[in-house]
Design an enzyme around this catalytic site. Structure first.
Site, short mmCIF file in Angstrom:
data_model
loop_
_atom_site.label_atom_id
_atom_site.label_comp_id
_atom_site.label_asym_id
_atom_site.label_seq_id
_atom_site.Cartn_x
_atom_site.Cartn_y
_atom_site.Cartn_z
N ARG A 271 29.39 -28.69 16.31
CA ARG A 271 29.74 -27.84 15.16
C ARG A 271 28.99 -28.25 13.90
O ARG A 271 29.18 -27.63 12.85
CB ARG A 271 31.25 -27.84 14.97
CG ARG A 271 31.88 -29.21 14.80
CD ARG A 271 33.40 -29.13 14.96
NE ARG A 271 34.03 -30.44 14.94
CZ ARG A 271 34.16 -31.24 15.99
NH1 ARG A 271 33.66 -30.89 17.17
NH2 ARG A 271 34.78 -32.40 15.89
N GLU A 356 38.26 -27.67 14.69
CA GLU A 356 37.88 -28.60 15.76
C GLU A 356 37.70 -30.01 15.17
O GLU A 356 37.89 -31.00 15.85
CB GLU A 356 36.60 -28.13 16.46
CG GLU A 356 36.51 -28.64 17.89
CD GLU A 356 35.35 -28.07 18.69
OE1 GLU A 356 34.29 -27.80 18.09
OE2 GLU A 356 35.48 -27.90 19.90
N HIS A 387 42.60 -4.28 2.70
CA HIS A 387 43.25 -3.06 3.18
C HIS A 387 44.00 -3.31 4.47
O HIS A 387 44.34 -2.37 5.19
CB HIS A 387 42.22 -1.94 3.33
CG HIS A 387 41.66 -1.52 2.01
ND1 HIS A 387 42.18 -0.47 1.29
CD2 HIS A 387 40.70 -2.07 1.23
CE1 HIS A 387 41.51 -0.36 0.14
NE2 HIS A 387 40.61 -1.34 0.08
C1 G6Q Z 1 31.40 -28.67 18.97
C2 G6Q Z 1 31.88 -28.77 20.32
C3 G6Q Z 1 31.62 -27.56 21.20
C4 G6Q Z 1 30.23 -27.50 21.81
C5 G6Q Z 1 30.22 -26.47 22.93
C6 G6Q Z 1 28.87 -26.28 23.55
O1 G6Q Z 1 31.47 -29.53 18.13
O2 G6Q Z 1 31.43 -29.94 20.89
O3 G6Q Z 1 31.86 -26.35 20.53
O4 G6Q Z 1 29.28 -27.20 20.83
O5 G6Q Z 1 31.16 -26.82 23.90
O6 G6Q Z 1 28.41 -27.48 24.09
P1 G6Q Z 1 26.95 -27.62 24.61
O7 G6Q Z 1 26.03 -27.43 23.45
O8 G6Q Z 1 26.85 -28.98 25.21
O9 G6Q Z 1 26.74 -26.53 25.62
#
Ligand code: G6Q
Length: 551
Positions: A271, A356, A387
């Site tokens: 993230r 998260e 709205h």
């Molecule tokens: C984010 C999480 C999660 C991750 C996804 C995709 O902080 O770890 O959202 O980005 O699960 O993971 P991959 O990039 O490893 O496919």
């Protein structure tokens, strides 16, 4: 450095609890009446972002105590640990270095003996060379045609940042390129995304840090099958697939040449990765120079967070006010309402970033936290929300603090549109703060039977963020502001904002259930009675004939 005591045992927390009792009885109407310059004082500005936090239920004393709490929580120490690459993600024993992704070329940050800034810029250069080739049409597909469509396949942190940034910066994008984002393992997402695309003009970016994510690999395999089916040649994969990942062996195993793989590192959380190679689609859309401006905006806010005194520090102020609303006023949610259509995916992006990161019930030392942590984030672009759900924010029984984000200039000036839009930013903050009293309603001649229904109690907190115009640089600063506000809150609560163990169990259970749903194999079920009954009903529905035969 010794760890601070649990949040509620810190002197400033105890002082805030006592102080809250006094402030809770104050109305923003009275606070503004008593301090006519409140709106000029309770504001801060950095990197083109003007933050008006005067319409929160705070006094000068509140801010003083909140900043005391920040100091007692060792916020500055923890911030410095993150910036120098200490393993602040304790549960995964990792550094958290998204700030290194935007450090300028020529600077250096050595972590575990490696200059990570040099590595970052090597990947940025590789991305820029590739992006330029795609943008200029020099990168040719299997049949010799230039690329017209870019499809990012990823999920979570490997999707929400890219799609949010593409939408946010669409104005600056190369308009003869089409961008699509596929995340959901629901086949509809993929099928609808490629429905009108020619395979010989389509580039797939498989974005997955781990390259093991079931949803992404399922979509990637379907994309490969679609491409080969359309072009009739498995060799086409080489010119139409690139990967963004930390896992070279799995990328190669999938059939993507690792020369066309863009790397990043385990110290970039999903993230927090939109400004890493995960932003490849963003760079193709807005060009390497635009991407460099985005990074500069991130970096400028990093420097502000790292060096500005707490009293003037936007992420610290926003983070501490968030703690105040969450833990002392017990507000369970926060609304984030961008008054800019280009930011339509910002609420979804911030939902992941905030929830998260700070949706945790365990402290860094493994004990249960004794205070409330991350609130629920949600939102929609203004004015649409007004709205629909704003009714509850104005008159419901739950208080929802709201971040309103506005711009002085539209990227698409058209008649009166922008001033009409912007008037709502100010009007909503005003209405939420000051409301409407019975006396005011009566003096306006409101019929008596309507008075009670029309009363708006007001005293509902908002932050207003105002900027000149949405640019790549501004977007970078805005996202970094929220990243560091999240960090600030996590530091107060003493939690690990960088792990996400809570998403694991559901994944494991789903993998066990998949074979139980496959046609032809109907093993005996041994779950709880509810899950068993649901799966049995699903199987029965699946067996049903389509009477018209049109599906
Ligand atoms: C984010 C999480 C999660 C991750 C996804 C995709 O902080 O770890 O959202 O980005 O699960 O993971 P991959 O990039 O490893 O496919």
């Amino acid at each position: 450095m010794t760890s601070p005591p649990p949040p509620r045992q810190r002197p400033a927390w105890e002082a805030l609890e006592a102080h809250h009792v006094e402030v809770a009885s104050l109305h923003l109407r009275d606070l503004f009446a008593a301090n006519p310059d409140r709106g000029q004082r309770l504001r801060a500005e950095a990197e083109g972002l003007y933050l008006d936090y005067s319409k929160n239920r705070i006094t000068d004393e509140t801010i003083g105590l909140l900043l005391d709490l920040a100091r007692e929580s060792n916020l500055a120490g923890r911030r410095d640990q993150m910036f120098r690459g200490d393993h602040v993600n304790v549960s995964e024993d990792r550094a958290v270095l998204h700030v290194a992704l935007r450090m300028p070329k020529g600077t250096s940050l050595v972590v575990d003996g490696v200059d990570v800034v040099q590595e970052v810029h090597a990947v940025l250069d590789q991305m820029a060379a590739f992006a330029d080739q795609v943008r200029s049409g020099k990168w040719k597909g299997h049949t010799g045609k230039p690329i017209k469509n870019v499809v990012n396949i990823g999920i979570g942190g490997s999707d929400l940042g890219p799609v949010m940034a593409y939408e946010a910066l669409r104005f600056y994008s190369q308009r003869d390129l089409t961008f699509r984002f596929v995340s959901n393992v629901d086949a509809t997402d993929f099928v609808e995304a490629v429905r009108d695309l020619n395979a010989d003009e389509t580039l797939f970016i498989i974005s997955s840090k781990t390259f093991t994510t079931l949803e992404t690999l399922t979509n990637a395999r379907s994309a490969r099958a679609w491409l080969i089916d359309q072009l009739g040649d498995a060799a086409a994969v080489a010119r139409h697939f690139v990967a963004v990942s930390t896992n070279a062996p799995s990328v190669a195993e999938f059939g993507i040449d690792t020369a066309n793989m863009f790397g990043f590192w385990d110290w970039v959380g999903g993230r927090y990765s939109m400004d890493s190679a995960i932003g490849l689609s963003t760079m193709i859309a807005i060009g390497p120079e635009g991407f460099a401006e985005l990074l500069a905006g991130f970096h400028a806010m990093d420097e502000h967070f790292r060096t500005a005194p707490f009293e003037e520090n936007l992420p610290v102020l926003m983070g501490m006010i968030a703690v105040w609303n969450r833990d002392f006023f017990a507000c369970p949610t926060v609304g984030v309402m961008p008054y800019d259509q280009y930011l339509k995916r910002l609420p979804a992006y911030l939902q992941q970033l905030t929830m998260e990161s700070n949706g945790k019930h365990v402290s860094l030392d493994g004990t249960t936290v004794a205070c409330e942590t991350g609130p629920i984030y949600w939102g929609e672009p203004g004015t649409n929300g007004q709205h629909s759900f704003y009714q509850l924010i104005h008159q419901g029984t739950t208080v929802v603090p709201v971040d309103l984000i506005g711009f002085a200039k539209s990227l698409n000036p058209l008649g009166e549109h922008h001033d009409i839009l912007s008037s709502n930013v100010f009007a909503q903050a005003q209405a939420l703060a000051f409301g409407k009293t019975e006396d005011e309603l009566r003096s306006e001649g409101t019929p008596e039977h309507e008075v009670a229904h029309r009363v708006m109690k007001g005293n509902r907190p908002t932050n207003v963020l105002l900027a000149e115009v949405l640019t790549p640089r501004l977007l970078g600063s805005l996202i970094a502001l929220y990243e560091h506000s999240v960090f600030t809150q996590g530091a107060i609560w003493g939690i690990d904002s960088y792990d996400q163990w809570g998403v694991e169990l559901g994944k494991v259970l789903a993998v066990q259930i998949i074979p139980e749903l496959e046609s032809g194999s109907e093993p005996v079920l041994s779950h709880d009675s509810s899950t068993n009954a649901l799966i049995e009903h699903y199987r029965a529905l699946k067996r049903k004939e389509d009477p018209d035969g049109d599906r």
